[in-house]
Write a protein that holds these residues in place. Structure first.
Motif, mmCIF file in Angstrom:
data_model
loop_
_atom_site.group_PDB
_atom_site.id
_atom_site.type_symbol
_atom_site.label_atom_id
_atom_site.label_comp_id
_atom_site.label_asym_id
_atom_site.label_seq_id
_atom_site.Cartn_x
_atom_site.Cartn_y
_atom_site.Cartn_z
ATOM 1 N N ASN A 1 0.819 -1.203 0.000
ATOM 2 C CA ASN A 1 0.000 0.000 0.000
ATOM 3 C C ASN A 1 0.855 1.256 0.000
ATOM 4 O OD1 ASN A 1 -2.356 -1.499 0.034
ATOM 5 N ND2 ASN A 1 -2.482 -1.545 2.258
ATOM 6 N N LEU A 2 1.964 1.233 0.733
ATOM 7 C CA LEU A 2 2.875 2.360 0.736
ATOM 8 C C LEU A 2 3.471 2.561 -0.645
ATOM 9 C CD1 LEU A 2 4.675 1.744 4.139
ATOM 10 C CD2 LEU A 2 3.188 3.670 3.588
ATOM 11 N N SER A 3 3.844 1.469 -1.294
ATOM 12 C CA SER A 3 4.421 1.558 -2.629
ATOM 13 C C SER A 3 3.440 2.171 -3.615
ATOM 14 C CB SER A 3 4.834 0.161 -3.109
ATOM 15 O OG SER A 3 5.266 0.185 -4.444
ATOM 16 N N ARG A 4 2.160 1.835 -3.470
ATOM 17 C CA ARG A 4 1.154 2.324 -4.415
ATOM 18 C C ARG A 4 0.855 3.800 -4.252
ATOM 19 N NH1 ARG A 4 -2.170 -3.183 -3.480
ATOM 20 N NH2 ARG A 4 -1.177 -4.421 -5.119
ATOM 21 N N LYS A 5 1.338 4.397 -3.166
ATOM 22 C CA LYS A 5 1.178 5.839 -3.012
ATOM 23 C C LYS A 5 2.060 6.599 -3.996
ATOM 24 C CE LYS A 5 -0.151 6.384 1.850
ATOM 25 N NZ LYS A 5 0.239 7.043 3.124
ATOM 26 N N LEU A 6 3.099 5.932 -4.501
ATOM 27 C CA LEU A 6 4.073 6.588 -5.360
ATOM 28 C C LEU A 6 3.740 6.385 -6.833
ATOM 29 C CD1 LEU A 6 7.348 5.518 -3.509
ATOM 30 C CD2 LEU A 6 5.861 7.481 -3.046
ATOM 31 N N THR A 7 3.965 7.417 -7.628
ATOM 32 C CA THR A 7 3.769 7.307 -9.069
ATOM 33 C C THR A 7 4.966 6.594 -9.696
ATOM 34 O OG1 THR A 7 4.887 9.384 -9.593
ATOM 35 C CG2 THR A 7 2.529 9.512 -9.048
ATOM 36 N N THR A 8 4.821 6.198 -10.964
ATOM 37 C CA THR A 8 5.926 5.554 -11.668
ATOM 38 C C THR A 8 7.140 6.461 -11.727
ATOM 39 O OG1 THR A 8 4.422 4.228 -13.014
ATOM 40 C CG2 THR A 8 6.646 4.537 -13.864
ATOM 41 N N ARG A 9 6.931 7.735 -12.016
ATOM 42 C CA ARG A 9 8.048 8.681 -12.079
ATOM 43 C C ARG A 9 8.727 8.818 -10.718
ATOM 44 N NH1 ARG A 9 11.126 9.963 -15.843
ATOM 45 N NH2 ARG A 9 9.764 11.192 -17.174
ATOM 46 N N GLN A 10 7.934 8.860 -9.651
ATOM 47 C CA GLN A 10 8.518 8.943 -8.320
ATOM 48 C C GLN A 10 9.358 7.710 -8.016
ATOM 49 O OE1 GLN A 10 4.944 9.572 -6.045
ATOM 50 N NE2 GLN A 10 5.146 11.803 -6.044
ATOM 51 N N LYS A 11 8.891 6.544 -8.439
ATOM 52 C CA LYS A 11 9.663 5.323 -8.208
ATOM 53 C C LYS A 11 10.964 5.345 -8.994
ATOM 54 C CE LYS A 11 5.673 2.427 -7.116
ATOM 55 N NZ LYS A 11 4.796 1.328 -7.577
ATOM 56 N N GLU A 12 10.937 5.903 -10.202
ATOM 57 C CA GLU A 12 12.167 6.045 -10.969
ATOM 58 C C GLU A 12 13.165 6.924 -10.227
ATOM 59 O OE1 GLU A 12 11.043 5.748 -15.663
ATOM 60 O OE2 GLU A 12 10.415 7.551 -14.619
ATOM 61 N N VAL A 13 12.683 8.063 -9.746
ATOM 62 C CA VAL A 13 13.542 8.989 -9.011
ATOM 63 C C VAL A 13 14.074 8.321 -7.738
ATOM 64 C CG1 VAL A 13 13.587 11.149 -7.698
ATOM 65 C CG2 VAL A 13 12.455 11.074 -9.932
ATOM 66 N N LEU A 14 13.207 7.628 -7.013
ATOM 67 C CA LEU A 14 13.606 6.972 -5.778
ATOM 68 C C LEU A 14 14.652 5.898 -6.036
ATOM 69 C CD1 LEU A 14 13.327 6.546 -2.772
ATOM 70 C CD2 LEU A 14 11.299 5.141 -3.191
ATOM 71 N N SER A 15 14.462 5.126 -7.087
ATOM 72 C CA SER A 15 15.417 4.080 -7.426
ATOM 73 C C SER A 15 16.802 4.661 -7.677
ATOM 74 C CB SER A 15 14.936 3.321 -8.669
ATOM 75 O OG SER A 15 15.867 2.330 -9.037
ATOM 76 N N MET A 16 16.846 5.770 -8.410
ATOM 77 C CA MET A 16 18.128 6.383 -8.733
ATOM 78 C C MET A 16 18.749 7.073 -7.523
ATOM 79 S SD MET A 16 17.402 7.707 -12.607
ATOM 80 C CE MET A 16 19.138 7.953 -12.967
ATOM 81 N N LEU A 17 17.934 7.642 -6.665
ATOM 82 C CA LEU A 17 18.449 8.206 -5.415
ATOM 83 C C LEU A 17 19.111 7.114 -4.575
ATOM 84 C CD1 LEU A 17 15.542 10.600 -4.311
ATOM 85 C CD2 LEU A 17 17.868 11.294 -4.940
ATOM 86 N N ALA A 18 18.459 5.952 -4.508
ATOM 87 C CA ALA A 18 18.998 4.843 -3.724
ATOM 88 C C ALA A 18 20.288 4.303 -4.328
ATOM 89 C CB ALA A 18 17.965 3.724 -3.613
ATOM 90 N N GLU A 19 20.455 4.468 -5.655
ATOM 91 C CA GLU A 19 21.680 4.035 -6.315
ATOM 92 C C GLU A 19 22.799 5.060 -6.164
ATOM 93 O OE1 GLU A 19 20.818 3.073 -10.364
ATOM 94 O OE2 GLU A 19 19.201 1.700 -9.814
ATOM 95 N N GLY A 20 22.491 6.229 -5.583
ATOM 96 C CA GLY A 20 23.526 7.213 -5.324
ATOM 97 C C GLY A 20 23.631 8.344 -6.329
ATOM 98 N N PHE A 21 22.697 8.437 -7.262
ATOM 99 C CA PHE A 21 22.725 9.517 -8.241
ATOM 100 C C PHE A 21 22.313 10.838 -7.594
ATOM 101 C CE2 PHE A 21 22.181 5.799 -10.995
ATOM 102 C CZ PHE A 21 23.116 6.064 -11.993
ATOM 103 N N THR A 22 22.920 11.937 -8.046
ATOM 104 C CA THR A 22 22.521 13.261 -7.582
ATOM 105 C C THR A 22 21.274 13.711 -8.337
ATOM 106 O OG1 THR A 22 23.824 14.430 -9.255
ATOM 107 C CG2 THR A 22 24.936 13.841 -7.187
#
Length: 215
Positions: A148-169
């Motif tokens: 349910n928490l995951s579904r609060k996020l849009t696809t674009r937000q998940k893309e951004v989050l994934s890259m943040l977690a990988e260390g991208f600025t």
């Protein structure tokens, strides 16, 4: 004989080459393309509309589960099999909830992947015996808080989050996603607001803890 058209998505070339070898022994299966990240997979899937897609969970830009959710939501009819190293009921449950038809572990015997392809083409779901079915059923009948928490996020937000977690600025993310730094920051703070999180570090820790992305 009509061949099953298949796309393979994995960012590890050695895995891709190994799977090509496995699939080349099956005369009724045709590998029509490979993708190295989730966004490339989504674009390729809608361009070629294969019968089956085999996708890893841990991929850059958009992980395999989120890519699966996006493709199914947008109307793709391909059967999707998750091929992963994660022997984890939570990952498996998330994969099926996203719309996958199969879940196979990378260290399974090669013929198991072929069996999974056959099963999903018949309209059945396939899950590797190495993932405990009782655990899956227990997870599905229990709390779905993480989903349910995951579904609060849009696809674009998940893309951004994934890259943040990988260390991208923010600047690097903006360049890769073709959006402005300001837009990246907007998505980041919107996620923090939605999830009740106070800092970027907590946001990344949340993503890892709840398995919404791969660090």
């Amino acid at each position: 004989m009509k061949k099953t058209r298949l796309i393979l998505a994995d960012d590890h070339q050695i895995i891709v080459e190994g799977l090509k070898g496995v699939l080349s022994t099956e005369p009724d299966i045709e590998l029509i393309g490979t993708a190295a990240d989730g966004r490339e997979l989504v674009e390729m899937a809608f361009k070629y509309r294969p019968d089956v897609i085999i996708v890893d969970i841990s991929m850059p830009l958009l992980n395999g589960i989120d890519a699966t959710e996006q493709m199914i939501r947008d109307g793709l009819k391909s059967k999707i099999i998750i091929l992963t190293m994660h022997n984890d009921a939570m990952y498996a449950a998330r994969a099926f909830d996203a719309g996958a038809s199969g879940y196979v572990l990378k260290h399974s015997a090669p013929n198991e992947l072929v069996k999974a392809i056959r099963e999903v083409l018949r309209g059945h779901n396939y899950i590797t015996p190495l993932v405990d079915g009782e655990i899956i059923r227990g997870y599905r009948s229990g709390s779905n808080k993480n989903l349910n928490l995951s579904r609060k996020l849009t696809t674009r937000q998940k893309e951004v989050l994934s890259m943040l977690a990988e260390g991208f600025t923010a600047k690097e993310i903006g360049k890769k996603l073709h959006i402005s730094v300001r837009t990246v920051e907007f998505h980041k703070y919107k996620m923090m607001e939605e999830l009740g999180i106070d800092s970027s570090a907590e946001l990344i820790m949340f993503a890892v803890k709840h398995k919404l992305t791969e660090p």
